[in-house]
Scaffold this active site. Structure first.
Site, PDB file in Angstrom:
ATOM      1  N   CYS A 267       1.505   3.971  -3.460  1.00 30.16           N
ATOM      2  CA  CYS A 267       0.126   4.446  -3.226  1.00 30.16           C
ATOM      3  C   CYS A 267      -0.266   5.914  -2.544  1.00 30.16           C
ATOM      4  CB  CYS A 267      -0.344   4.124  -3.713  1.00 30.16           C
ATOM      5  SG  CYS A 267      -1.155   4.277  -5.452  1.00 30.16           S
ATOM      6  N   HIS A 268      -0.579   5.412  -0.978  1.00 34.65           N
ATOM      7  CA  HIS A 268      -0.677   6.038   0.118  1.00 34.65           C
ATOM      8  C   HIS A 268       0.202   6.664   0.925  1.00 34.65           C
ATOM      9  CE1 HIS A 268      -4.616   4.604  -1.351  1.00 34.65           C
ATOM     10  NE2 HIS A 268      -4.279   3.254  -0.659  1.00 34.65           N
TER      11      HIS A 268
ATOM     12  N   MET B 157      -9.088   1.157  -6.447  1.00 33.35           N
ATOM     13  CA  MET B 157      -8.489  -0.186  -5.166  1.00 33.35           C
ATOM     14  C   MET B 157      -8.120  -1.011  -5.447  1.00 33.35           C
ATOM     15  SD  MET B 157      -7.290   0.654  -2.015  1.00 33.35           S
ATOM     16  CE  MET B 157      -8.598  -0.562  -0.635  1.00 33.35           C
TER      17      MET B 157
ATOM     18  N   HIS C 186       0.902   9.527 -17.751  1.00 33.61           N
ATOM     19  CA  HIS C 186       2.261   8.693 -17.018  1.00 33.61           C
ATOM     20  C   HIS C 186       2.957   8.310 -18.617  1.00 33.61           C
ATOM     21  CE1 HIS C 186       4.531   5.345 -15.848  1.00 33.61           C
ATOM     22  NE2 HIS C 186       4.318   5.519 -14.194  1.00 33.61           N
TER      23      HIS C 186
ATOM     24  N   CYS D  87       0.096  -1.070   0.137  1.00 34.23           N
ATOM     25  CA  CYS D  87       0.283  -0.104  -0.071  1.00 34.23           C
ATOM     26  C   CYS D  87       0.519   1.673   0.232  1.00 34.23           C
ATOM     27  CB  CYS D  87      -0.728  -0.243   0.961  1.00 34.23           C
ATOM     28  SG  CYS D  87      -1.966  -1.462   1.801  1.00 34.23           S
TER      29      CYS D  87
ATOM     30  N   HIS E 209       5.846  12.688 -11.357  1.00 33.88           N
ATOM     31  CA  HIS E 209       6.326  11.124 -11.210  1.00 33.88           C
ATOM     32  C   HIS E 209       7.715  10.761 -12.379  1.00 33.88           C
ATOM     33  CE1 HIS E 209       5.741   7.580 -10.559  1.00 33.88           C
ATOM     34  NE2 HIS E 209       4.882   6.838 -12.039  1.00 33.88           N
TER      35      HIS E 209
END
Length: 581
Positions: free
Chosen positions: A88-89, A126, A407, A85, A365
């Site tokens: 992303c978080h 998710m 992206h 996780c 990114h």
């Protein structure tokens, strides 16, 4: 009572919708995305398993009012979070691609509510961790409880910790004085073997595997020194390996860990500094380190903690994303993800480091150069923008609006028959393939504007690719939920872009058995007449590399070997050295 009933009603509705399979990209899907706290995050974005980060030394906090957990349960949940996780978080759960998961939010949602989204996921981002079998029912419940506690704080990683991991396997004076093998080094490919913690060096001429080399977990990128002698790779576990391509059988000569989690490494390219320095940035701790280019000895560590570019709020975890080496000055260009700042790090005098800070947008990114290697174009994912930096003048040139979650990888450069030189990005969030004008002198009216939007197969794209000697533009879609799309690629004729794309069944050509067979990252050989694709299946399933003739778009060969475990990224020596894409 009324609030509790509303929660139960919401949980029931979402569970029922997910169970009957109507949580799709519709009004119901949009509702689920909003409720999940992940609006705009695409399906499959979290399918990557994160690096196995050693969190035993973290500072744990048991939060009053949160569901009770034993010490063993807390330790297990903590490890699952950092493996699955945190990418992303965020390590501190402050959010980035995924939304924040701190107790001020999660305690109000409650265990049952959180279980639904961990179990079934949502079409807005998710993954369905429970339904997919990645987590058991007990683990889903465990994670729903764990997320209501304060996030544990991982240990710092400074000079003492780095030097404890630094290992020079072959000192520079004992390395070859000249190339000891007969390989055409310009056409070697470094291929990430994601889940085995290795890379494969493959001879681009013969298609034979030269060596399988142990590295860190899930190598994210490979970068070659300016001379072409050394290969630097960095794993998601922040381990860097230095590989000497002059050896009779190329292999590791030095290694170091620069943190607990990382993504980027680069080497100095400016005239007079070739091969002198390397730089790596980490996700945790949020910092970058400048190293000796021959040995990986850490010389200078710089923290990236600071204030966000927009709201001017302090952020404790601004992770380092892409890093590229300037061709205009002795500088590294460093993306700081959460603060939205681009740093120009001048390495002329490492002891008295000069850093120029450019405000862009969150969350920075990937990115790459235009065809002239003057302008750096980089994606601010969640702001849906491409920032353009003039590396010669050292300033922001433009902020270009694009559609959901660009992206680009390093992007693709081509000459549009109508608009002239352009740089291209695909997207995670939709099917758009966007071309931005990059020629302020020859085509000033088109410069730093979206001049063309092509429709691709769908969202979930990670990489686009072209080559100066090719008339093709290739677009992958490995994270698209439709297997037909994720197992194929789209290819456009640069000279007739209005014609649309042709679909090539790359995974079918590979001739593999069971497995997801996601097709990822087109990469050209040095000559620009072959395109290599990874057909990426599970760790226990067969994968392959498919080589396509760029001119005819026909299958040329399939590279299969039981040692090719989960191949993903591929980096050709010559094209990577010279920033050709």
């Amino acid at each position: 009572k009324e609030e509790r009933n509303m929660k139960r009603s919401t949980v029931f509705r979402l569970t029922r919708l997910a169970a009957i399979g109507v949580l799709t990209m519709t009004t119901a899907g949009a509702f689920a995305a909003e409720e999940s706290g992940h609006p705009g995050t695409t399906p499959g974005e979290m399918r990557y398993k994160g690096a196995p980060v050693p969190m035993q030394e973290s500072k744990d906090v048991i939060t009053p009012g949160a569901p009770a957990l034993t010490e063993a349960e807390f330790a297990k949940a903590k490890q699952i979070y950092f493996e699955r996780c945190a990418g992303c978080h965020g390590v501190l759960r402050k959010g980035a691609t995924g939304k924040p998961l701190t107790p001020d939010i999660t305690l109000g949602k409650g265990t049952d509510y959180l279980k639904v989204f961990i179990d079934y996921g949502s079409p807005a981002g998710m993954p369905n961790w429970g339904r997919s079998g990645d987590l058991s029912a007990d683990e889903v419940t465990l994670m729903a409880k764990y997320l209501q506690h304060e996030p544990p704080i991982p240990p710092e990683f400074g000079m003492q910790e780095m030097k404890a991991t630094w290992n020079v396997l072959v000192p520079p004076e004992k390395r070859p004085k000249k190339k000891e093998n007969k390989y055409n080094l310009d056409n070697i490919f470094s291929v990430t073997l994601r889940d085995s913690g290795e890379i494969a060096l493959i001879d681009g001429d013969t298609k034979e595997i030269i060596n399988i080399i142990k590295t860190g977990y899930a190598v994210h990128i490979s970068r070659y020194s300016t001379s072409g002698r050394y290969l630097f790779v960095i794993g998601r576990d922040a381990k860097i390996n230095l590989i000497d391509l002059w050896m009779k059988k190329p292999d590791n000569v030095a290694e170091i860990k620069i943190g607990l989690e990382a993504r980027s490494v680069e080497t100095s390219k400016y005239k007079g500094y070739e091969d002198k320095y390397a730089i790596a940035g980490s996700y945790w701790p949020p910092q970058y380190v400048i190293m000796d280019g021959d040995t990986l000895e850490p010389l200078k560590i710089v923290s990236t903690r600071g204030y966000t570019v927009d709201t001017q709020e302090y952020h404790p975890e601004p992770r380092v994303a892409a890093i590229v080496a300037s061709h205009e000055h002795p500088e590294f260009i460093v993306n700081v993800k959460e603060t939205g700042k681009i740093l120009l790090v001048n390495y002329e005098d490492v002891e008295n480091l000069k850093v120029t800070t450019i405000g862009a947008a969150r969350f920075l990114h990937d990115g790459g150069w235009d065809s002239t290697h003057r302008y750096f174009l980089t994606a601010a994912n969640q702001s849906d923008k491409i920032a353009v930096v003039d590396s010669k003048e050292g300033k922001l040139t433009a902020m270009v609006d694009v559609t959901k979650i660009p992206h680009p990888g390093r992007g693709a450069n081509l000459v549009d028959p109508k608009y002239g030189p352009v740089w291209v990005t695909s997207a995670l969030g939709n099917e758009n393939v966007t071309a931005i004008g990059t020629d302020p002198e020859g085509n000033p009216g088109n410069a730093w504007k979206v001049v063309r939007i092509l429709k691709g197969q769908g969202g979930g794209s990670l990489f686009v690719k072209s080559h100066p000697k090719s008339s093709n533009l290739w677009v992958d879609t490995p994270l698209n939920p439709d297997a037909k799309i994720s197992q194929s690629v789209a290819v456009y004729d640069v000279n007739n872009l209005d014609k649309g794309y042709e679909v090539l069944p790359i995974a079918e050509w590979a001739g593999l058995g069971e497995g997801p067979k996601r097709v990822v990252q087109p990469e050209y050989n040095k000559a620009g007449d072959e395109v290599w694709f990874s057909v990426w299946s599970g760790k226990e399933e067969e994968s392959a590399i498919v080589v396509v003739d760029d001119k005819t778009r026909k299958l040329k060969t399939v590279i299969k070997d039981k040692r090719l475990i989960t191949p993903t990224g591929k980096f050709n020596v010559y094209n990577t050295m010279h920033d050709i894409y």
